[in-house]
Design a protein around this motif. Structure first.
Motif, PDB file in Angstrom:
ATOM      1  N   THR A  21      -1.514  -1.595  16.636  1.00  0.00           N
ATOM      2  CA  THR A  21      -2.966  -1.741  16.688  1.00  0.00           C
ATOM      3  C   THR A  21      -3.555  -2.325  15.412  1.00  0.00           C
ATOM      4  OG1 THR A  21      -3.222   0.556  15.931  1.00  0.00           O
ATOM      5  CG2 THR A  21      -3.186   0.156  18.321  1.00  0.00           C
ATOM      6  N   GLY A  22      -2.782  -2.344  14.330  1.00  0.00           N
ATOM      7  CA  GLY A  22      -3.295  -2.899  13.081  1.00  0.00           C
ATOM      8  C   GLY A  22      -2.222  -2.976  12.011  1.00  0.00           C
ATOM      9  N   ILE A  23      -2.463  -3.797  11.000  1.00  0.00           N
ATOM     10  CA  ILE A  23      -1.564  -3.922   9.861  1.00  0.00           C
ATOM     11  C   ILE A  23      -2.392  -3.772   8.587  1.00  0.00           C
ATOM     12  CG2 ILE A  23       0.024  -5.447   8.600  1.00  0.00           C
ATOM     13  CD1 ILE A  23       0.730  -6.735  11.271  1.00  0.00           C
ATOM     14  N   GLN A  24      -2.050  -2.787   7.797  1.00  0.00           N
ATOM     15  CA  GLN A  24      -2.776  -2.541   6.550  1.00  0.00           C
ATOM     16  C   GLN A  24      -2.258  -3.464   5.447  1.00  0.00           C
ATOM     17  OE1 GLN A  24      -2.699   1.615   5.463  1.00  0.00           O
ATOM     18  NE2 GLN A  24      -3.296   2.314   7.514  1.00  0.00           N
ATOM     19  N   VAL A  25      -3.199  -4.056   4.737  1.00  0.00           N
ATOM     20  CA  VAL A  25      -2.871  -4.954   3.627  1.00  0.00           C
ATOM     21  C   VAL A  25      -3.614  -4.477   2.383  1.00  0.00           C
ATOM     22  CG1 VAL A  25      -3.020  -7.324   2.775  1.00  0.00           C
ATOM     23  CG2 VAL A  25      -2.520  -6.896   5.188  1.00  0.00           C
ATOM     24  N   LYS A  26      -2.950  -4.475   1.252  1.00  0.00           N
ATOM     25  CA  LYS A  26      -3.571  -4.087  -0.011  1.00  0.00           C
ATOM     26  C   LYS A  26      -3.366  -5.185  -1.046  1.00  0.00           C
ATOM     27  CE  LYS A  26       0.515  -1.795  -1.943  1.00  0.00           C
ATOM     28  NZ  LYS A  26       1.060  -0.567  -2.545  1.00  0.00           N
ATOM     29  N   SER A  27      -4.203  -5.184  -2.070  1.00  0.00           N
ATOM     30  CA  SER A  27      -4.068  -6.130  -3.178  1.00  0.00           C
ATOM     31  C   SER A  27      -3.522  -5.392  -4.391  1.00  0.00           C
ATOM     32  CB  SER A  27      -5.426  -6.755  -3.522  1.00  0.00           C
ATOM     33  OG  SER A  27      -5.924  -7.502  -2.427  1.00  0.00           O
ATOM     34  N   ASP A  28      -2.507  -5.984  -5.019  1.00  0.00           N
ATOM     35  CA  ASP A  28      -1.925  -5.342  -6.199  1.00  0.00           C
ATOM     36  C   ASP A  28      -2.762  -5.631  -7.439  1.00  0.00           C
ATOM     37  OD1 ASP A  28      -1.351  -7.946  -6.935  1.00  0.00           O
ATOM     38  OD2 ASP A  28       0.778  -7.818  -6.423  1.00  0.00           O
ATOM     39  N   VAL A  31       1.686  -6.349   2.276  1.00  0.00           N
ATOM     40  CA  VAL A  31       1.714  -5.451   3.430  1.00  0.00           C
ATOM     41  C   VAL A  31       1.846  -4.015   2.931  1.00  0.00           C
ATOM     42  CG1 VAL A  31       3.048  -4.736   5.451  1.00  0.00           C
ATOM     43  CG2 VAL A  31       2.655  -7.163   5.015  1.00  0.00           C
ATOM     44  N   LYS A  32       1.055  -3.117   3.527  1.00  0.00           N
ATOM     45  CA  LYS A  32       1.098  -1.702   3.140  1.00  0.00           C
ATOM     46  C   LYS A  32       1.649  -0.821   4.258  1.00  0.00           C
ATOM     47  CE  LYS A  32      -1.852   2.158   1.710  1.00  0.00           C
ATOM     48  NZ  LYS A  32      -3.247   2.604   1.440  1.00  0.00           N
ATOM     49  N   ALA A  33       1.182  -1.042   5.490  1.00  0.00           N
ATOM     50  CA  ALA A  33       1.603  -0.166   6.590  1.00  0.00           C
ATOM     51  C   ALA A  33       1.321  -0.831   7.931  1.00  0.00           C
ATOM     52  CB  ALA A  33       0.885   1.175   6.508  1.00  0.00           C
ATOM     53  N   VAL A  34       1.953  -0.294   8.967  1.00  0.00           N
ATOM     54  CA  VAL A  34       1.746  -0.738  10.342  1.00  0.00           C
ATOM     55  C   VAL A  34       1.121   0.410  11.127  1.00  0.00           C
ATOM     56  CG1 VAL A  34       2.865  -1.482  12.473  1.00  0.00           C
ATOM     57  CG2 VAL A  34       3.665  -2.367  10.284  1.00  0.00           C
ATOM     58  N   GLU A  35       0.009   0.131  11.782  1.00  0.00           N
ATOM     59  CA  GLU A  35      -0.706   1.150  12.538  1.00  0.00           C
ATOM     60  C   GLU A  35      -0.403   1.035  14.031  1.00  0.00           C
ATOM     61  OE1 GLU A  35      -4.747   0.334  11.636  1.00  0.00           O
ATOM     62  OE2 GLU A  35      -4.670   1.156   9.599  1.00  0.00           O
ATOM     63  N   THR A  36      -0.244   2.179  14.669  1.00  0.00           N
ATOM     64  CA  THR A  36      -0.089   2.246  16.122  1.00  0.00           C
ATOM     65  C   THR A  36      -0.982   3.358  16.638  1.00  0.00           C
ATOM     66  OG1 THR A  36       1.671   3.925  16.300  1.00  0.00           O
ATOM     67  CG2 THR A  36       2.352   1.670  15.749  1.00  0.00           C
ATOM     68  N   ALA A  37      -1.124   3.427  17.954  1.00  0.00           N
ATOM     69  CA  ALA A  37      -1.925   4.500  18.548  1.00  0.00           C
ATOM     70  C   ALA A  37      -1.259   5.856  18.401  1.00  0.00           C
ATOM     71  CB  ALA A  37      -2.178   4.189  20.021  1.00  0.00           C
ATOM     72  N   HIS A  38      -0.004   5.869  17.980  1.00  0.00           N
ATOM     73  CA  HIS A  38       0.762   7.113  17.900  1.00  0.00           C
ATOM     74  C   HIS A  38       1.145   7.464  16.462  1.00  0.00           C
ATOM     75  CE1 HIS A  38       1.102   6.790  22.276  1.00  0.00           C
ATOM     76  NE2 HIS A  38       1.448   5.527  22.090  1.00  0.00           N
ATOM     77  N   GLY A  39       0.604   6.730  15.500  1.00  0.00           N
ATOM     78  CA  GLY A  39       0.910   7.035  14.118  1.00  0.00           C
ATOM     79  C   GLY A  39       1.013   5.780  13.275  1.00  0.00           C
ATOM     80  N   THR A  40       1.164   5.974  11.968  1.00  0.00           N
ATOM     81  CA  THR A  40       1.242   4.867  11.019  1.00  0.00           C
ATOM     82  C   THR A  40       2.581   4.904  10.281  1.00  0.00           C
ATOM     83  OG1 THR A  40      -1.154   4.874  10.691  1.00  0.00           O
ATOM     84  CG2 THR A  40       0.163   3.821   8.983  1.00  0.00           C
ATOM     85  N   ILE A  41       3.170   3.733  10.119  1.00  0.00           N
ATOM     86  CA  ILE A  41       4.438   3.613   9.393  1.00  0.00           C
ATOM     87  C   ILE A  41       4.179   2.849   8.109  1.00  0.00           C
ATOM     88  CG2 ILE A  41       6.825   2.791   9.475  1.00  0.00           C
ATOM     89  CD1 ILE A  41       6.656   2.828  12.518  1.00  0.00           C
ATOM     90  N   GLU A  42       4.404   3.496   6.984  1.00  0.00           N
ATOM     91  CA  GLU A  42       4.265   2.812   5.706  1.00  0.00           C
ATOM     92  C   GLU A  42       5.477   1.899   5.496  1.00  0.00           C
ATOM     93  OE1 GLU A  42       3.693   5.506   2.519  1.00  0.00           O
ATOM     94  OE2 GLU A  42       1.791   6.307   3.290  1.00  0.00           O
ATOM     95  N   THR A  43       5.204   0.653   5.152  1.00  0.00           N
ATOM     96  CA  THR A  43       6.282  -0.315   4.963  1.00  0.00           C
ATOM     97  C   THR A  43       5.798  -1.469   4.099  1.00  0.00           C
ATOM     98  OG1 THR A  43       7.854  -1.794   6.085  1.00  0.00           O
ATOM     99  CG2 THR A  43       5.678  -1.544   7.073  1.00  0.00           C
ATOM    100  N   PRO A  44       6.675  -2.014   3.267  1.00  0.00           N
ATOM    101  CA  PRO A  44       6.291  -3.184   2.472  1.00  0.00           C
ATOM    102  C   PRO A  44       6.528  -4.500   3.194  1.00  0.00           C
ATOM    103  CG  PRO A  44       8.440  -2.432   1.772  1.00  0.00           C
ATOM    104  CD  PRO A  44       7.990  -1.484   2.845  1.00  0.00           C
ATOM    105  N   CYS A  45       7.171  -4.431   4.354  1.00  0.00           N
ATOM    106  CA  CYS A  45       7.547  -5.676   5.050  1.00  0.00           C
ATOM    107  C   CYS A  45       7.346  -5.556   6.554  1.00  0.00           C
ATOM    108  CB  CYS A  45       9.005  -6.026   4.766  1.00  0.00           C
ATOM    109  SG  CYS A  45       9.277  -6.624   3.097  1.00  0.00           S
TER     110      CYS A  45
END
Length: 517
Positions: A318-325, A332-346
């Motif tokens: 449902t979404g991809i979190q992006v942050k600025s260093d 890339v910071k994390a991947v969002e789904t309707a069932h939870g969020t997975i933190e990942t750099p890639c």
């Protein structure tokens, strides 16, 4: 006003199909018209169609009655009938699509496509991963809190990516598929694998892919991928095309790919059903073949899971979190789904037709476009068994061996674009547009004349993604660090090794850079 008449060429009923003066058939059904119509005379120019020695099927009669409906409606709307140009155009269009040499191919059983095209839509595979009840029950596995990489899309590209990443040692990898594996495009693909391409990179990739599908996976898992090695045959109907194939053969030798340039006579010996009268030669690659979508993806994910990767179905992103260093670089910071969020750099975008929407979630432009791609599956053809797959680039037609039948497809100069890509389109197919597809029939019949007397069993028309330069989108996106593309493979989603290797090398570079900061 003068009446104009057009006799029906479909049968011997002498029914007048066009009568403008007085519109005698207005408000009547087609069956009533066929039963009550009488020829009318006129003082104008007679419009005729060339009659054939053998009567057309009764379905053609109905079609010409429908043509009359359209003409009369046009008359009522415009209230004038001074020009018959539009009638000539309509008749030519109908005649070209229904002329006798093409009519046998355009039928299924006793039904003729001339009046109503088949609505049977089914892929030519014994097994698919589609859920018969059409329901989903949430993710097939719990979502981890974090991962070294998240691959989005469970088609051929996504499955091959997660397999190669796991094989390279990245065990904390997650694949997310919004529906079931192969949903979207892979499940209905023809699965053709041609090893020889104009690019040396593509040749190397395809040669490796063939080895993985035909050998490595079966040794690792003990499962059969569905690979069929029946060979591939490229058709050269002019000297320039034959010269191109000779260059491809030379390129293939560098990578150990066996290939042979055949004369028309040798081609006839190899493929007795083929018309070789207009050929300059062919390029034969005996180790080309076809892949089974369900078998290939199932085996790839089984092997990846055995190496530590996690494959989760029924879990749309449902979404991809992006942050600025600290330096202002987007990552890339994390991947969002309707069932939870997975933190990942890639993140690896292997969403195919849906890759553009997935890119928008992270502010990444994905320059590809969705189109309809179609093929038809014929009825049984005697003598076609064990024949190689055929690609005629000049006619833009391919013939895929399908047991004792053929799948006939091609690529149009006037494709149908899928303007509004639906998120709910998983194991669905489009209705085939015969006005567009009929351009492939003539080329197919010219190459394999037996198709003239062969019926059509089913049609397949689904979405495919294409790029402007016909090259895939691979590598890290310039807008966001850690966001990788693996999409836009132009109906040839079998490349995986270089993309995974590039991804792995880029991750190592990122880690080294972060340590140096």
């Amino acid at each position: 006003m003068c009446a104009r008449a057009l006799e029906c060429p479909a049968c011997s009923c002498n029914t007048v199909l066009v009568s403008v003066a007085g519109l005698p058939w207005e408000g009547q059904s087609s069956s009533d018209r066929a039963a009550t119509a009488e020829p009318q005379t006129h003082s104008g120019e007679q419009i005729e169609l060339t009659k054939t020695a053998q009567p057309f099927p009764r379905a053609l009669h109905r079609l010409f009655l429908d043509l009359n409906d359209w003409i009369n409606r046009r008359y009522v709307e415009t209230e004038k009938f001074r020009s018959m140009a539009f009638l000539g155009s309509a008749v030519r269009r109908i005649s070209l699509s229904l002329r006798p040499p093409l009519s046998p191919l355009c039928r299924t059983g006793s039904r003729s496509y001339s009046s109503e095209h088949t609505k049977e839509k089914s892929v030519p595979y014994e097994t698919t991963l589609k859920q018969e009840d059409g329901t989903t029950s949430g993710p097939t596995k719990p979502l981890p809190r974090s991962a070294d990489a998240v691959v989005i899309g469970g088609g051929s590209l996504g499955c091959q990516t997660v397999y190669h990443l796991a094989k390279m040692g990245m065990t904390n990898v997650v694949l997310l598929e919004r529906d079931r594996l192969t949903a979207g495009t892979t499940w209905h693909t023809a699965g053709l694998l041609w090893q020889l391409r104009p690019s040396d990179v593509e040749v190397e990739l395809l040669a490796h892919t063939r080895n993985v599908i035909s050998k490595d996976l079966e040794e690792e898992t003990g499962l059969h991928t569905g690979w069929i090695q029946n060979g591939g045959l490229f058709i050269a109907s002019n000297k320039q095309r034959l010269d191109e194939y000779k260059r491809l053969m030379s390129l293939g030798k560098v990578y150990g790919i066996e290939s042979h340039v055949l004369s028309p006579a040798e081609t006839k010996d190899l493929y007795p059903l083929m018309n070789v009268d207009d050929l300059y030669g062919t390029l034969y690659v005996p180790k080309d073949g076809t892949m089974d979508p369900a078998g290939t993806c199932t085996t790839l994910t089984r092997a990846a899971s055995a190496r530590g990767a996690t494959v989760i179905e029924n879990c749309p992103v449902t979404g991809i979190q992006v942050k600025s260093d600290d330096l202002g670089v987007k990552r890339v910071k994390a991947v969002e789904t309707a069932h939870g969020t997975i933190e990942t750099p890639c993140v690896v975008n292997c969403a195919g037709v849906w890759a553009t929407k997935l890119g928008e979630m992270a502010g990444v432009k994905v320059p590809l476009i969705a189109m309809h791609h179609a093929y038809v599956v014929t009825e049984r053809i005697e003598g076609i068994q064990n024949m190689p797959n055929v690609r005629d680039h000049d006619a833009s037609v391919y013939l895929r061996l399908q047991g004792d039948a053929l799948s006939v497809g091609g690529y149009e100069q006037n494709p149908i674009f899928w303007e509004e890509v639906s998120d709910k389109f998983a194991f669905s197919l489009f209705d085939l547009d015969w006005d567009v597809f009929m351009q492939h029939i003539e080329g197919a019949i010219n190459r394999v004349p037996v198709l003239e007397q062969t019926g059509i069993k089913s049609t397949v028309c689904g979405p495919e993604s294409f790029t402007a330069d016909h090259k895939p989108l691979m590598g890290e996106a310039p807008e966001v660090r850690g966001y990788f593309l693996g999409c836009g493979f132009n109906s040839a989603g079998k490349f995986s090794t270089v993309r995974s290797q590039t991804f792995n090398e880029s991750r190592n570079w990122q880690k080294e850079s972060e340590r140096n900061l």
